[in-house]
Structure formats: C-alpha cells, structure tokens
Design an enzyme around this catalytic site. Structure first.
Site, PDB file in Angstrom:
ATOM      1  CG  ASP A  46      48.670  23.773  13.747  1.00  0.00           C
ATOM      2  OD1 ASP A  46      48.260  24.888  14.095  1.00  0.00           O
ATOM      3  OD2 ASP A  46      47.918  22.888  13.276  1.00  0.00           O
ATOM      4  CE1 TYR A  51      43.696  18.999  13.754  1.00  0.00           C
ATOM      5  CE2 TYR A  51      45.929  19.693  14.289  1.00  0.00           C
ATOM      6  CZ  TYR A  51      44.771  19.860  13.567  1.00  0.00           C
ATOM      7  OH  TYR A  51      44.687  20.872  12.651  1.00  0.00           O
ATOM      8  CE  LYS A  76      44.613  24.442  14.224  1.00  0.00           C
ATOM      9  NZ  LYS A  76      45.576  23.358  14.501  1.00  0.00           N
ATOM     10  CG  HIS A 109      39.818  23.300  14.962  1.00  0.00           C
ATOM     11  ND1 HIS A 109      40.295  22.119  15.478  1.00  0.00           N
ATOM     12  CD2 HIS A 109      40.216  23.313  13.666  1.00  0.00           C
ATOM     13  CE1 HIS A 109      40.952  21.457  14.528  1.00  0.00           C
ATOM     14  NE2 HIS A 109      40.905  22.153  13.423  1.00  0.00           N
TER      15      HIS A 109
END
Length: 279
Positions: A46, A51, A76, A109
């Site tokens: 994930d 990120y 995402k 997201h």
C-alpha cells in the site's frame, strides 16, 4: 477460516487478507522495508502519491524475486489531482514511478467534498479499469453518503474503502454498510494511532489465551470482522509477527470484547472527513 489468506472483491479480482503499509518509509529505507516485507510473505503493498515513496516501492518491485503477478500494488490519487483529466494524468505518473504496466488497486485518497470533483475522478477510474490499466478501483476515507453518491451518479460502487479502523475506532456502522454492499473494508492504522491498545486488559488476556502477542490478537480481530488490515513496520521481525495471524482464530465473544473498547474519540478525523481535506 484461519488459513484463508485472500479476500474476493466485487469485480471478481482478489485481495490478500493482510497488507503492508509503506507510510512514511522513503528512499533506500523504504525499498529495503518493502523487500523485507515481501520476503516475510506480504503480497499486498500500500502506497500513495502523497507518501512520496512510489519510487521506493517501484525499486523493490524491480529487485524482488517474487513474481509481479503475485503482488497486489495499491496506490492513491491525491486531492490536488481530482477531476477527470487530472486523474488520468496522475495515474500515468504513478504508473511510471512504480515501474508497472498495470496498477492492481487504485484508490481516491480522500473525497475532498469542498472541491467536489471526486465523482469526476471516479468516472476516470472506471474508464481506467475498463481499459485494463487498473484491475480494481476503490476509495479511502469515504463515508456512507459519499459512497452512496458514487453509486447514484455512476452506477459503480468501489471494491474497497480504506479507512481508519482499530479497537478504539471499530467503525461498526460503516463496516456493516460495506458488508451489505459487497465493499471490502481496509484498515489503516489497524493497531491504533498514538495510544496503541496493547495494554488494554481484554487484549492482553485474549492474546495470552491464544499464545500470541497483543498486536497479533488485534490484527486477528480485523480478520474475524472481514477487514483487511495494513500494518506498517520497517522491522523485519515485527513484519513477520504481524503477518503470522492465520494459525488461530477469535470467537464471537472475543471479537465483541475488543470492539467494546471503541470510543467516539478513538479516531484521527471526525466521522465526516470534510474536516480533513488532503492535497
């Protein structure tokens, strides 16, 4: 039941029953952690644009001996890329960063309702799936109202909704809605955020009864509820421990006892995610 390591999705694909979360692992540390997780048996990774580690995950995918077809890669769409055309552009950038031809699971997201473009993004994702560039599509941090709107305006419900779930915030109503509509619940922060519930007597006692750690008991609680947890750790021993939850099971009373720890304050954002809009 204890050995079931896959979950079927509404679009006839499947998802590993437990995943590896990569936030906030970046750079060489991130690549090493993902390689270690793959060695430990994780097959669901994930990540997300926000990120800032899609490239690190991509390097691990290139270096691992695990066949690409055996790995489910999730990323995402960030809030700043909402809208039909922007979603398609963001997807291509993610695909390049990850170094893959197909993204296995693509999520919005956050809904970012004040911008009100998440339905347009969802339409783009539907087309990406039809084109074969994405295997499954889903969302993250969506409430029942937002999920219902997606269905009303597009006729397509997400396969997955990834939300905060842990013993202090069990998300009972949302999880029940997901089950009724064949949406798989994924849990971010599955072991709790900040004040982890490891020292709660009920969890300590349940863990002792099964000869496992409190963290393993909590992760098994997710599995018993049909939820896919995504724990994160850069420590290889902890990674293996977190995944070693298929050799025992919790009964209904144990699941209920852990769920009873839930409180209205056991979460990071309000029940309405308009209080947290993400760029």
């Amino acid at each position: 039941m204890t050995g079931n390591t896959m979950r079927q999705l509404r679009d006839e694909t499947s998802l590993p029953a437990i995943g590896f979360g990569t936030y906030p692992l970046r750079g060489d540390e991130g690549t090493s952690a993902v390689l270690s997780a793959l060695d430990a048996g994780y097959r669901l990774l994930d990540t997300a644009v926000n990120y800032e580690n899609e490239d690190a995950v991509g390097r691990a995918l290139a270096e691992t001996s695990v066949h690409r077809s055996d790995i489910t890669v999730t990323t995402k769409l960030p809030g700043r890329h909402h809208g039909y055309d922007a979603t398609l552009e963001s997807f291509e950038a993610s695909r390049r960063s990850l170094g893959v031809d197909v993204i296995d699971l693509y999520l919005i997201h956050w809904p970012n309702p004040s911008v009100d473009k998440y339905v347009d993004s969802w339409k783009a994702m539907i087309d990406l799936q039809k084109d074969g560039r994405v295997r499954s599509i889903g969302v993250s941090n969506f409430t029942i109202d937002y999920l219902t709107r997606l269905a009303a305006e597009t006729g397509v419900l997400p396969s997955v909704n990834q939300v905060e779930v842990h013993p202090y915030f069990p998300q009972k109503s949302l999880a029940e809605f997901h089950a009724e509509h064949d949406i798989v619940t994924e849990a971010w922060s599955p072991l709790g955020k900040g004040a982890a519930p490891y020292n709660e007597k009920v969890i300590v006692d349940i863990a002792a009864a099964h000869g496992v750690t409190p963290a393993q008991a909590v992760l098994r609680w997710h599995l018993e509820r049909g939820i896919v947890p995504i724990p994160k750790s850069a420590n290889s021993e902890r990674q293996r421990e977190n995944r070693d939850v298929f050799g025992f099971s919790l009964d209904a009373d144990e699941v209920a006892a852990i769920s009873a720890l839930g409180t209205p304050d056991g979460r990071l954002f309000d029940a309405d995610p308009t209080v947290h809009e993400e760029m």
